[in-house]
Write a protein that holds these residues in place. Structure first.
Motif, PDB file in Angstrom:
ATOM      1  N   ASP A   1      10.372  17.743 -12.575  1.00 27.05           N
ATOM      2  CA  ASP A   1       9.974  17.166 -13.866  1.00 27.05           C
ATOM      3  C   ASP A   1       8.898  16.113 -13.617  1.00 27.05           C
ATOM      4  OD1 ASP A   1       9.835  16.446 -16.510  1.00 27.05           O
ATOM      5  OD2 ASP A   1      11.565  15.102 -16.410  1.00 27.05           O
ATOM      6  N   ASP A   2       7.662  16.548 -13.677  1.00 29.04           N
ATOM      7  CA  ASP A   2       6.534  15.731 -13.234  1.00 29.04           C
ATOM      8  C   ASP A   2       5.806  15.134 -14.436  1.00 29.04           C
ATOM      9  OD1 ASP A   2       4.811  14.593 -11.487  1.00 29.04           O
ATOM     10  OD2 ASP A   2       3.736  16.426 -10.976  1.00 29.04           O
ATOM     11  N   SER A   3       5.498  13.849 -14.347  1.00 24.53           N
ATOM     12  CA  SER A   3       4.777  13.227 -15.457  1.00 24.53           C
ATOM     13  C   SER A   3       3.919  12.076 -14.950  1.00 24.53           C
ATOM     14  CB  SER A   3       5.761  12.686 -16.494  1.00 24.53           C
ATOM     15  OG  SER A   3       6.478  11.585 -15.969  1.00 24.53           O
ATOM     16  N   SER A   4       2.999  11.659 -15.805  1.00 22.83           N
ATOM     17  CA  SER A   4       2.276  10.403 -15.584  1.00 22.83           C
ATOM     18  C   SER A   4       2.073   9.729 -16.929  1.00 22.83           C
ATOM     19  CB  SER A   4       0.920  10.644 -14.925  1.00 22.83           C
ATOM     20  OG  SER A   4       0.231   9.396 -14.793  1.00 22.83           O
ATOM     21  N   SER A   5       1.997   8.403 -16.893  1.00 22.54           N
ATOM     22  CA  SER A   5       1.815   7.635 -18.124  1.00 22.54           C
ATOM     23  C   SER A   5       0.579   6.764 -18.021  1.00 22.54           C
ATOM     24  CB  SER A   5       3.027   6.724 -18.367  1.00 22.54           C
ATOM     25  OG  SER A   5       4.174   7.500 -18.556  1.00 22.54           O
TER      26      SER A   5
ATOM     27  N   ALA B   1      -0.172   3.485 -13.435  1.00 15.96           N
ATOM     28  CA  ALA B   1       0.424   3.124 -12.141  1.00 15.96           C
ATOM     29  C   ALA B   1      -0.015   4.051 -11.016  1.00 15.96           C
ATOM     30  CB  ALA B   1       1.944   3.113 -12.239  1.00 15.96           C
ATOM     31  N   CYS B   2      -1.027   4.871 -11.286  1.00 18.90           N
ATOM     32  CA  CYS B   2      -1.548   5.784 -10.268  1.00 18.90           C
ATOM     33  C   CYS B   2      -2.046   4.982  -9.054  1.00 18.90           C
ATOM     34  CB  CYS B   2      -2.705   6.589 -10.856  1.00 18.90           C
ATOM     35  SG  CYS B   2      -3.598   7.571  -9.631  1.00 18.90           S
TER      36      CYS B   2
ATOM     37  N   ALA C   1       0.864  -1.185   0.000  1.00 21.09           N
ATOM     38  CA  ALA C   1       0.000   0.000   0.000  1.00 21.09           C
ATOM     39  C   ALA C   1       0.896   1.230   0.000  1.00 21.09           C
ATOM     40  CB  ALA C   1      -0.891   0.001   1.240  1.00 21.09           C
ATOM     41  N   THR C   2       0.795   2.027  -1.023  1.00 19.64           N
ATOM     42  CA  THR C   2       1.696   3.164  -1.171  1.00 19.64           C
ATOM     43  C   THR C   2       1.013   4.277  -1.953  1.00 19.64           C
ATOM     44  OG1 THR C   2       3.844   3.876  -2.030  1.00 19.64           O
ATOM     45  CG2 THR C   2       2.674   2.216  -3.301  1.00 19.64           C
ATOM     46  N   GLN C   3       1.711   5.422  -2.041  1.00 18.75           N
ATOM     47  CA  GLN C   3       1.204   6.530  -2.851  1.00 18.75           C
ATOM     48  C   GLN C   3       1.958   6.672  -4.175  1.00 18.75           C
ATOM     49  OE1 GLN C   3       0.678   9.051   1.199  1.00 18.75           O
ATOM     50  NE2 GLN C   3       0.402  10.289  -0.619  1.00 18.75           N
ATOM     51  N   TRP C   4       3.134   6.017  -4.278  1.00 18.98           N
ATOM     52  CA  TRP C   4       3.936   6.208  -5.488  1.00 18.98           C
ATOM     53  C   TRP C   4       4.805   4.983  -5.682  1.00 18.98           C
ATOM     54  CZ3 TRP C   4       7.412  11.173  -6.414  1.00 18.98           C
ATOM     55  CH2 TRP C   4       7.866  11.189  -7.735  1.00 18.98           C
ATOM     56  N   LEU C   5       4.309   4.066  -6.500  1.00 20.03           N
ATOM     57  CA  LEU C   5       4.992   2.784  -6.699  1.00 20.03           C
ATOM     58  C   LEU C   5       6.425   2.956  -7.208  1.00 20.03           C
ATOM     59  CD1 LEU C   5       2.016   0.898  -8.376  1.00 20.03           C
ATOM     60  CD2 LEU C   5       3.119   0.219  -6.233  1.00 20.03           C
ATOM     61  N   HIS C   6       6.613   3.811  -8.201  1.00 22.82           N
ATOM     62  CA  HIS C   6       7.925   3.867  -8.852  1.00 22.82           C
ATOM     63  C   HIS C   6       8.993   4.518  -7.983  1.00 22.82           C
ATOM     64  CE1 HIS C   6       5.436   2.716 -12.248  1.00 22.82           C
ATOM     65  NE2 HIS C   6       6.539   2.388 -12.903  1.00 22.82           N
ATOM     66  N   ALA C   7       8.611   5.529  -7.196  1.00 24.98           N
ATOM     67  CA  ALA C   7       9.597   6.137  -6.284  1.00 24.98           C
ATOM     68  C   ALA C   7       9.991   5.136  -5.210  1.00 24.98           C
ATOM     69  CB  ALA C   7       9.025   7.406  -5.658  1.00 24.98           C
ATOM     70  N   ASP C   8       9.023   4.331  -4.752  1.00 27.71           N
ATOM     71  CA  ASP C   8       9.337   3.263  -3.791  1.00 27.71           C
ATOM     72  C   ASP C   8      10.304   2.265  -4.426  1.00 27.71           C
ATOM     73  OD1 ASP C   8       7.466   4.421  -2.157  1.00 27.71           O
ATOM     74  OD2 ASP C   8       6.042   2.768  -2.210  1.00 27.71           O
TER      75      ASP C   8
ATOM     76  N   ALA D   1       1.068  -1.350 -11.361  1.00 26.09           N
ATOM     77  CA  ALA D   1       2.287  -2.109 -11.059  1.00 26.09           C
ATOM     78  C   ALA D   1       3.460  -1.503 -11.806  1.00 26.09           C
ATOM     79  CB  ALA D   1       2.111  -3.574 -11.456  1.00 26.09           C
ATOM     80  N   THR D   2       4.655  -1.687 -11.245  1.00 27.53           N
ATOM     81  CA  THR D   2       5.838  -1.096 -11.893  1.00 27.53           C
ATOM     82  C   THR D   2       6.298  -1.898 -13.097  1.00 27.53           C
ATOM     83  OG1 THR D   2       7.331  -2.306 -10.419  1.00 27.53           O
ATOM     84  CG2 THR D   2       6.678  -0.077  -9.735  1.00 27.53           C
ATOM     85  N   ALA D   3       5.967  -3.200 -13.115  1.00 24.79           N
ATOM     86  CA  ALA D   3       6.497  -4.039 -14.190  1.00 24.79           C
ATOM     87  C   ALA D   3       5.790  -3.786 -15.516  1.00 24.79           C
ATOM     88  CB  ALA D   3       6.377  -5.510 -13.801  1.00 24.79           C
ATOM     89  N   THR D   4       4.564  -3.287 -15.458  1.00 25.06           N
ATOM     90  CA  THR D   4       3.772  -3.155 -16.681  1.00 25.06           C
ATOM     91  C   THR D   4       3.675  -1.730 -17.172  1.00 25.06           C
ATOM     92  OG1 THR D   4       1.831  -2.997 -15.258  1.00 25.06           O
ATOM     93  CG2 THR D   4       2.309  -5.148 -16.215  1.00 25.06           C
ATOM     94  N   MET D   5       4.149  -0.773 -16.382  1.00 22.33           N
ATOM     95  CA  MET D   5       3.806   0.611 -16.661  1.00 22.33           C
ATOM     96  C   MET D   5       4.893   1.551 -16.181  1.00 22.33           C
ATOM     97  SD  MET D   5       1.384   1.774 -18.186  1.00 22.33           S
ATOM     98  CE  MET D   5       1.770   3.478 -18.433  1.00 22.33           C
ATOM     99  N   GLY D   6       5.025   2.703 -16.853  1.00 19.76           N
ATOM    100  CA  GLY D   6       5.893   3.763 -16.361  1.00 19.76           C
ATOM    101  C   GLY D   6       5.250   4.456 -15.168  1.00 19.76           C
ATOM    102  N   SER D   7       5.976   5.379 -14.584  1.00 19.28           N
ATOM    103  CA  SER D   7       5.518   6.055 -13.375  1.00 19.28           C
ATOM    104  C   SER D   7       4.290   6.927 -13.624  1.00 19.28           C
ATOM    105  CB  SER D   7       6.649   6.925 -12.818  1.00 19.28           C
ATOM    106  OG  SER D   7       6.181   7.687 -11.728  1.00 19.28           O
ATOM    107  N   ALA D   8       3.410   6.956 -12.635  1.00 21.69           N
ATOM    108  CA  ALA D   8       2.280   7.890 -12.660  1.00 21.69           C
ATOM    109  C   ALA D   8       2.541   9.065 -11.727  1.00 21.69           C
ATOM    110  CB  ALA D   8       0.993   7.181 -12.244  1.00 21.69           C
TER     111      ALA D   8
END
Lengths: 165, 759
Positions: free
Chosen positions: B465-469, B484-485, B211-218, B515-522
């Motif tokens: 440099d903020d982005s979401s995919s 990945a939001c 449970a997190t707010q930002w998968l990719h930063a984790d 999930a991080t494996a299927t998607m870039g950062s949100a």
């Protein structure tokens, strides 16, 4: 101290609980031994109400009740409030009213509201706001501010009344 | 039964679009108990993990003996800092926080060792058996002396100082008011405790369900600590039981992965509530001094402020929090001259970081108290004084930034102030301050009313440099959206479906797991940014699919793509020659992936000046309270609010955010404070840390949701999550002041502040 196997009747089904430690809470046994994780673990000291279940129709914090004390009684959890694939009146009302956000408090609150509606006089009147607030004041919700939950109670009260008539 | 065939309805019931109160797709699993939160995860072969924490806020570790713990029956691993293969530290902005303490501990509750065992009881026994020899040292607990004290960390005790200077620095007002304010430490108090499950993978990597707010930063932080390539650390979002900022930093993430990789077994960990209070960052306590200058007509001339935030032992997001506090210290008002110094320091108190409102909450308490003081000094109506000074489009902030977007501040304030109150005088004793205790003497209860105005930036600032995919895949008439939001309860999953339906006209929208494996950062679910950023990414991906779809059909039919439109789930030619339903033209899938960015921002310069922020959202609250002066008890009777929302995407969810945010604001105003004494938390439980119940919360009347579409925002919608908890606290505290004629400079207002005032 380990107890002999005992049987808990949960949601109408008998579950054998083998090799249990007598000190285990009902919450622990439901979640970790019987595979019923719908009752939640937010404080485990009876303050938040997220573990609320009914024992013989009475609302309890399952974190404060020893599982072994439930032997010979009827335990109802969120998983048993409606038959599979159906929603009980209170569950429908919570979805409809927008009373669910993160959802962690939701099972406990639904059990509390279900108990409240069972206990209210069946005189066709709307439940009094203060009585409702008092009845759910043992259930903490951090997302909603309770506004939509109170709305859900009102919808659920109507649904239950319709069902009775 | 008749045999009449009717046309299929084109707008299918239950498939609402933008602007409608669509139901949550996770609503039914959440009401029937089947939704899997991170604490509900289970694996047949799993072990249970646990954490040994420092009992001291400051100590040197002389030695750690894990021998007795290893000997506990059922124990599979006991790990210390020596077992961390990669970076020994992590952090959101600075990697200054140890995964496990090695030589010193800097706050009470800092993790020192972790264990895995086949039963939680064995975990507890092993944690008790670890012998840590501490040399206890004097903790640094006063942020006021942090900068002049010996450094408690190699990075020093100053985390960040910003000295904002704007306009003529010599100007002085005809009327000057001064005040000092204190805000206590607030806990996010999400209900779902920190928890997760790590599963070792055959390729030497690890799967973490969390449970997190930002998968990719984790992922990036965990991978660095594990010494693994980020691709080998695969995070999947598990059900999140609320967040409110407390899940921005790592907690048990790296610990779980270390244990899983070491034991080659799945490992689950769940914090207790007491552990949760020690296991995540809190809202920064603040000390604030203000001096406001105005001319006799009530025009603000200059604002001076000194802000001191206690960052606790590690930096977390303190640098960004103090930037917000400094930038928004003067409130949503035109301020031609400003001198605002914001400082956040390191102490041996619990680490502080993100919480809903992020720096804007503390300063709103200060600037709104000052506006009321100024109104009193000028003999003006507080609403009139504010209206005279509110920001409007084209105005400059104290950072020098010109507001180019919408800023309906006057509309927000006026609509809230003018809204009729429905509050009646208390009848039932339960409605009096003290409630069920029935302690208040009705004759001694006094009512107060006040209004407050607040604002905050949307999205990350200062050149980040903020982005979401997002990926949209349309096949057989069904859209699948991958993003990945992190859904933490706010309802992004609902909006993603609404946006997809709106753009593509489909009814069925499937959301793939985050999930991080299927998607870039949100990016992070914080800063009121996901409706804009991930909403924007979903919208853009769906738009791209639409373009490709029309191009495909045009190619098949030999017509110009401009001749085709997508209407209500059908591809229609403008000439009326043909019409095809989506399912038939998407038998072969169409997929598009889009990375979405907002307009760039700039860093703040040495004077705190710069176009540092993307957009702003404004809110007002009016509070009515009853106060029992004898006992110091407060009953919040009614809250009325107006908010600048840009455009409403889902009215029901917006109401939920507005009511829920107000509850957190009421909590901070009258009851919520993490009590820290000599560096130790004294109330780490829901018995002792109080959050509002249904009896504490007043009805929240929404006077107006101001819809002025924001340029650049998807559908013109502004984020709505944070403003409700910014101005609400300030309004309630001001109403208590109005009821008591006391200054009440500490927030939350404690019963003793009222009952013992002047004693």
């Amino acid at each position: 101290m380990s107890a002999g196997p005992y049987v808990l009747r949960v949601n109408g089904n008998d579950h054998e609980v083998p090799d249990a430690h007598l000190g285990e809470s009902l919450l622990w046994v439901l979640r970790e031994r019987l595979g019923l994780p719908g009752s939640k673990n937010a404080c485990e000291e009876g303050e938040c109400g997220s573990c609320s279940v009914q024992v013989d129709g009475e609302l309890v914090c399952s974190c404060l009740v020893l599982a072994a004390a439930g032997v010979g009684r009827e335990v109802t959890t969120i998983e048993g409030l409606a038959p599979d694939g159906e929603l009980a009146d209170v569950q429908r009302a919570f979805v409809e009213a927008g009373a669910v956000q993160c959802g962690f408090c939701t099972p406990g609150l639904i059990m509390a509201v279900d108990t409240l509606l069972d206990d209210l006089p069946d005189d066709g009147s709307d439940p009094d706001d203060l009585i409702v607030r008092e009845a759910i004041s043992g259930n903490l919700c951090r997302c909603t501010g309770y506004g939509r939950i109170l709305e859900a109670v009102s919808i659920a009260a109507d649904l239950r009344r319709e069902n009775r008539t | 039964m008749t045999d009449v065939r009717t046309e299929e309805p084109r707008t299918v019931q239950g498939a609402p679009r933008i602007g409608e109160s669509a139901p949550r797709p996770d609503g039914i699993p959440k009401v029937n108990g089947s939704f899997a939160f991170s604490s509900d995860l289970w694996h047949d072969r799993m072990l249970w993990g646990g954490t040994l924490r420092s009992p001291h806020p400051s100590a040197r570790i002389r030695s750690i003996d894990i021998g007795p713990a290893v000997a506990v029956t059922g124990i599979h691993a006991v790990l210390t800092s020596a077992d961390v293969p990669g970076s020994p530290t992590y952090g959101l902005e600075h990697a200054d926080q140890p995964v496990l303490a090695s030589d010193v501990v800097r706050y009470e509750g800092e993790p020192v060792a972790i264990v895995a065992a086949d039963h939680p009881d064995a975990v507890r026994l092993a944690l008790d058996a670890i012998v840590v020899d501490y040399e206890v040292t004097m903790p640094l607990v006063d942020p006021g002396v942090a900068e002049s004290s010996d450094p408690i960390h190699p990075d020093g005790n100053l985390i960040r100082r910003i000295h904002l200077r704007h306009g003529d620095q010599e100007v002085v007002g005809d009327v000057v008011v001064e005040g000092t304010y204190e805000v206590g430490m607030q806990d996010q108090a999400f209900l779902g405790p920190e928890s997760g499950l790590a599963v070792p993978a055959e390729d030497g990597g690890v799967e973490l369900f969390i449970a997190t707010q930002w998968l990719h930063a984790d992922r990036d932080q965990v991978a660095a600590c594990l010494g693994l390539e980020p691709g080998l650390v695969r995070l999947t979002l598990a059900g999140v039981g609320g967040a409110f900022g407390a899940r921005e930093d790592l907690s048990l993430h790296a610990h779980l992965c270390l244990l899983a990789l070491h034991t080659r077994r799945p490992v689950k960990m769940v914090y207790s509530r007491e552990e949760s209070f020690h296991g995540h960052v809190h809202r920064h306590p603040a000390r604030m001094w203000y001096r406001h200058h105005a001319d006799r007509a009530g025009n603000l001339v200059r604002v001076e402020a000194r802000l001191l935030l206690d960052g606790g032992a590690y930096a977390s997001s303190s640098g960004a929090v103090i930037a917000n506090a400094t930038c928004f210290a003067a409130g949503p008002y035109r301020v031609p001259s400003a001198d605002i110094e914001g400082v956040v320091v390191r102490t041996n108190n619990p680490p502080c970081g993100a919480m809903r409102g992020f720096g804007a909450v503390q300063v709103c308490i200060g600037h709104e108290a000052q506006m009321d003081r100024l109104a009193a000094a000028l003999g003006m109506d507080p609403v009139e004084l504010r209206l005279r000074n509110v920001l409007a489009p084209g105005d400059r902030l104290s950072t020098g930034q010109v507001i180019t977007g919408t800023a309906p501040v006057a509309e927000v304030l006026r609509s809230c102030a003018d809204h009729p109150s429905a509050a009646s005088l208390p009848g039932d004793p339960m409605s009096l301050p003290g409630g069920a205790g029935r302690t208040a003497d009705p004759a001694h209860v006094r009512r107060g009313e006040a209004i407050a105005l607040g604002f905050k930036n949307l999205m990350f600032s200062e050149g980040f440099d903020d982005s979401s995919s997002a990926i949209c895949r349309l096949e057989g008439g069904v859209a699948t959206v991958t993003c990945a939001c992190a859904e933490v309860g706010q309802g992004f999953v609902t909006l993603a479906q609404q946006i997809t339906r709106e753009v593509l006209g489909v009814d069925e929208v499937v959301l793939a797991p985050a999930a991080t494996a299927t998607m870039g950062s949100a990016g992070s679910t914080s800063a009121s940014r996901q409706s804009w950023m991930s909403g924007g990414a979903v919208q853009a991906a769906c738009e791209e699919v639409r373009v490709r779809l029309l191009a495909r059909v045009a190619d098949d039919r030999g017509v110009d793509p401009d001749e085709l439109v997508l209407v209500e789930g059908r591809v229609v030619s403008l000439s009326g020659d043909f019409e095809a339903d989506l399912a038939s033209v998407t038998a072969e899938a169409i997929e598009a992936e889009v990375e979405f960015r907002h307009a760039p921002t700039s860093p703040l310069d040495e004077n705190g000046q710069g176009d540092a922020h993307v957009s702003f959202a404004f809110s007002a609250h009016r509070a009515i309270v009853d106060v029992d002066r004898d006992l110091g008890l407060v009953k919040v009777v009614e809250l009325t609010t107006s908010q600048d929302v840009g455009r409403l995407l889902n009215p029901l969810q917006a109401i939920g955010q507005i009511e829920g945010g107000a509850a957190q604001g009421v909590g901070l105003a009258v009851m919520e404070e993490v009590l820290v004494l000599d560096g130790r938390i004294r109330n780490a439980s829901f018995t002792d840390y109080l959050v509002p119940t249904a009896l504490d919360m007043p009805p929240v009347e929404i006077a107006a949701l101001i819809e002025q579409p924001e340029p650049g925002a998807p559908f013109g919608a502004k984020g709505i999550g944070e403003p409700p908890c910014i101005s609400s606290t300030a309004a309630v505290v001001a109403a208590i002041r109005a009821a008591t004629d006391l200054d009440l400079t500490h927030v939350p207002v404690r019963p003793t502040d009222i009952a013992l005032a002047g004693a």
